[in-house]
Design a protein around this motif. Structure first.
Motif, short mmCIF file in Angstrom:
data_model
loop_
_atom_site.label_atom_id
_atom_site.label_comp_id
_atom_site.label_asym_id
_atom_site.label_seq_id
_atom_site.Cartn_x
_atom_site.Cartn_y
_atom_site.Cartn_z
N UNK A 77 -1.08 -4.96 10.18
CA UNK A 77 0.06 -4.24 9.61
C UNK A 77 0.76 -5.09 8.56
N UNK A 78 0.81 -6.40 8.77
CA UNK A 78 1.50 -7.28 7.83
C UNK A 78 0.86 -7.28 6.45
N UNK A 79 -0.40 -6.84 6.35
CA UNK A 79 -1.07 -6.82 5.05
C UNK A 79 -0.85 -5.51 4.29
N UNK A 80 -0.36 -4.47 4.97
CA UNK A 80 -0.24 -3.20 4.24
C UNK A 80 1.05 -2.42 4.48
N UNK A 81 1.87 -2.81 5.42
CA UNK A 81 3.14 -2.11 5.61
C UNK A 81 4.14 -2.71 4.62
N UNK A 82 4.58 -1.88 3.69
CA UNK A 82 5.46 -2.32 2.60
C UNK A 82 6.80 -1.60 2.71
N UNK A 83 7.84 -2.17 2.11
CA UNK A 83 9.14 -1.50 2.12
C UNK A 83 9.09 -0.18 1.34
N UNK A 84 9.97 0.77 1.69
CA UNK A 84 9.98 2.07 1.00
C UNK A 84 10.07 1.96 -0.52
N UNK A 85 10.82 1.01 -1.03
CA UNK A 85 10.94 0.84 -2.49
C UNK A 85 9.57 0.57 -3.13
N UNK A 86 8.76 -0.26 -2.48
CA UNK A 86 7.42 -0.54 -3.01
C UNK A 86 6.52 0.69 -2.92
N UNK A 87 6.66 1.45 -1.85
CA UNK A 87 5.85 2.67 -1.69
C UNK A 87 6.21 3.66 -2.80
N UNK A 88 7.49 3.86 -3.03
CA UNK A 88 7.92 4.80 -4.08
C UNK A 88 7.51 4.31 -5.46
N UNK A 89 7.60 3.01 -5.72
CA UNK A 89 7.17 2.46 -7.01
C UNK A 89 5.67 2.67 -7.19
N UNK A 90 4.92 2.49 -6.12
CA UNK A 90 3.47 2.70 -6.21
C UNK A 90 3.15 4.18 -6.49
N UNK A 91 3.84 5.09 -5.81
CA UNK A 91 3.61 6.52 -6.04
C UNK A 91 3.96 6.90 -7.49
N UNK A 92 5.01 6.30 -8.03
CA UNK A 92 5.36 6.52 -9.44
C UNK A 92 4.22 6.05 -10.35
N UNK A 93 3.70 4.86 -10.06
CA UNK A 93 2.60 4.32 -10.86
C UNK A 93 1.33 5.17 -10.73
N UNK A 94 1.11 5.73 -9.55
CA UNK A 94 -0.04 6.64 -9.37
C UNK A 94 0.14 7.86 -10.27
N UNK A 95 1.34 8.43 -10.27
CA UNK A 95 1.61 9.62 -11.09
C UNK A 95 1.44 9.32 -12.58
N UNK A 96 1.70 8.09 -12.97
CA UNK A 96 1.56 7.69 -14.38
C UNK A 96 0.17 7.12 -14.68
N UNK A 97 -0.73 7.19 -13.69
CA UNK A 97 -2.10 6.68 -13.81
C UNK A 97 -2.14 5.21 -14.21
N UNK A 98 -1.24 4.42 -13.65
CA UNK A 98 -1.22 2.99 -13.94
C UNK A 98 -1.07 2.15 -12.66
N UNK A 99 -1.43 2.74 -11.54
CA UNK A 99 -1.30 2.04 -10.26
C UNK A 99 -2.33 0.91 -10.20
N UNK A 100 -1.91 -0.25 -9.74
CA UNK A 100 -2.87 -1.35 -9.60
C UNK A 100 -3.85 -1.07 -8.46
N UNK A 101 -5.01 -1.66 -8.56
CA UNK A 101 -6.02 -1.53 -7.52
C UNK A 101 -5.75 -2.56 -6.43
N UNK A 102 -5.93 -2.16 -5.20
CA UNK A 102 -5.77 -3.05 -4.06
C UNK A 102 -7.11 -3.18 -3.36
N UNK A 103 -7.40 -4.38 -2.87
CA UNK A 103 -8.63 -4.55 -2.09
C UNK A 103 -8.45 -3.87 -0.73
N UNK A 104 -7.31 -4.07 -0.09
CA UNK A 104 -7.01 -3.38 1.17
C UNK A 104 -6.26 -2.10 0.87
N UNK A 105 -5.39 -1.70 1.77
CA UNK A 105 -4.61 -0.48 1.56
C UNK A 105 -3.51 -0.71 0.52
N UNK A 106 -3.30 0.28 -0.33
CA UNK A 106 -2.18 0.21 -1.26
C UNK A 106 -0.91 0.59 -0.49
#
Length: 187
Positions: A77-106
């Motif tokens: 869990x420590x490798x993929x449970x992120x704070x809500x702010x990071x989750x929302x920022x990632x979803x924004x980046x996904x919508x803008x097609x600029x999300x970084x790639x993660x080896x594990x879970x994003x």
């Protein structure tokens, strides 16, 4: 640990891959998916199968929660449970097609895992409650159980859509990686 398989065609080398998903995580993932479909499909129709699938799901969840603390890096869990702010920022980046790639879970995938584990645990708890004298025939518990089952279906749909979007955006087959346990080592 990187591996490179034999050459392809005119001397081209396939990309190096790394082991990401351990056997337990992969077996858990596909077993849970199959058992949830079985439990959802049988419902009140084939109660013995439904209850057996539910208890098996509960057992799998218990083991996965322990594995989330003691398993290998990408299972923790420590490798993929992120704070809500990071989750929302990632979803924004996904919508803008600029999300970084993660080896594990994003971060969104990590949030989805937590949501699925909570919904499934609640479903197992309410399913068990309905078998006890205290809650036998309780419409309230039954409604919560059914709500959680339908919520889980919605979460599964969102999970599959997220996997497809990430697979498209990063040009990698995430379903295949959950079968083989391996992902491309480099972007």
């Amino acid at each position: 640990m990187r591996t490179v398989s034999s050459t392809i065609g005119a001397g081209a080398m396939p990309p190096a891959t790394i082991k990401v998903w351990d056997p337990f995580v992969r077996i858990f993932h596909w077993s849970l998916a199959s058992l949830f479909v079985l439990a959802y499909a049988t419902g009140d129709e084939i109660e013995r199968v439904h209850v057996a699938a539910g208890y098996t799901i509960a057992g799998l969840l218990a083991i996965r929660i322990v594995w989330g603390f003691v398993g290998p890096r990408h299972a923790r869990f420590s490798s993929f449970v992120r704070p809500p702010r990071e989750v929302l920022a990632h979803l924004r980046d996904v919508a803008l097609l600029r999300a970084p790639r993660y080896i594990g879970h994003n971060p969104a995938g990590g949030a989805m895992i937590v949501a699925l584990l909570v919904a499934l645990a609640g479903m197992c708890a309410t399913g068990y409650m309905m078998t006890t004298d205290a809650y036998w025939g309780s419409k309230a518990v039954e409604h919560v159980h059914e709500f959680l089952a339908n919520l889980t279906v919605g979460l599964v749909v969102a999970h599959v859509v997220g996997v497809l979007i990430a697979s498209f955006e990063h040009r990698e087959n995430l379903v295949a990686s959950m079968i083989s346990g391996r992902k491309r080592a480099v972007n």
